[in-house]
Design an enzyme around this catalytic site. Sequence first.
Site, PDB file in Angstrom:
ATOM      1  N   ASP A   1      -1.917   6.094   1.465  1.00 13.20           N
ATOM      2  CA  ASP A   1      -1.830   7.380   2.150  1.00 13.20           C
ATOM      3  C   ASP A   1      -1.305   8.439   1.185  1.00 13.20           C
ATOM      4  OD1 ASP A   1       0.687   5.954   2.240  1.00 13.20           O
ATOM      5  OD2 ASP A   1       1.445   7.556   3.532  1.00 13.20           O
TER       6      ASP A   1
ATOM      7  N   GLU B   1       3.474   5.227   3.738  1.00 12.99           N
ATOM      8  CA  GLU B   1       4.647   5.356   2.871  1.00 12.99           C
ATOM      9  C   GLU B   1       5.168   6.781   2.844  1.00 12.99           C
ATOM     10  OE1 GLU B   1       6.967   6.110  -0.775  1.00 12.99           O
ATOM     11  OE2 GLU B   1       5.054   7.007  -0.195  1.00 12.99           O
TER      12      GLU B   1
END
Length: 379
Positions: free
Chosen positions: A76, A139
Amino acid sequence: MSTRRADLLADVERLVRCESPSSDLAAVARSAEVVAAVLRDRLPGDPEVLDVDGCRHVRWRSGPGPTRVLVLAHHDTVWPLGTLDRLPFAIDEAAGTLRGPGTVDMKAGLAQAVHALAVLADDPVGVPDGVTVLVTGDEEIGSTTSRALIEAEALRGAGPGGAATAVLVLEGSGPHGAIKTGRKGTATYHLTVTGRASHAGVAPERGINAVVELAHVVLAVLDTADADRGTTVTPTVVRGGSATNTVPASATVGVDVRCWTIAEQDRVDRDLRAIGATLPGARIEVDGRPNRPPMERAVSADLFTRAQAVAARAGLPVPAECAVGGGSDGNFTAALGVPTLDGLGAAGGGAHADDEHVDLGSLLPRTALLVALLRNLLA
């Protein structure tokens, strides 16, 4: 080597061109499929796409045995959909840079991990049993759905206490290729002040001004910082009031906390919750808690020394070490006492900024260092 470089760059481009803002679960799901496809194309076996509360993570294992080495990455990014139109993926050989959203943080490192293992896969014995690659999808927003996965994999080992021998995190490196042996722990809080509304012109004395109380609260929040210990406590987003002619009945402030030690995290938590109201009748509520424990250097020291020796024997640049204020998934594994090295990805800069880039010259040496370190740890 030229073929390896070309394939590595192609995979970085493939990953970057699939935009994956953390808050867009559909985009993260598409990105997870691309990550799985890259793993499938380069390594034996079949990766798993794991769905946790709608967020997709990817896991690959070299065999059925316990985890000896856990390789951590995330797919991400902080960039919203459409950023590629403004900041397109680009390779500038003359300048020696690779640019694009999510390159250094951290799709280049993810590709490096895959290609390092692909080098091992070409060995006569292949990739030894005991390697797990876990690529998380949240994250950048605190790893709320992936933390349990990360911790479980780190403790699915054959080492002392059932832990992995080492965790290698492929975040971008520190300055001049430094490996990150320390990271601050992070915490986020929201403090809400409740007062009492009243007409600002007719009867201001009947109100309890939440914004005025919030001003006192913000100063008290700042007092919980400790520069000597490296503890930062930063008021961030402030909201309050409903109309210009009304005494505000409520106001809020967000607070970002960064600490080098768990003891400091605990101390700041206590101090924030102890902040009292200054105005009679005002109330203060504190919501939040630490969300990443610190990655303390003691957990990484021996593994870092080993990485330096491995680099020297392999004729590679011997990395320095650094400590940084930002957190990563490595914070979780280090807090479990599992030896963890972070910042093993490419050198570059501009993470979360328009000038995000990777230094092209760092890609192959850093990948070679990861290959040598994996061979050493798995020997």
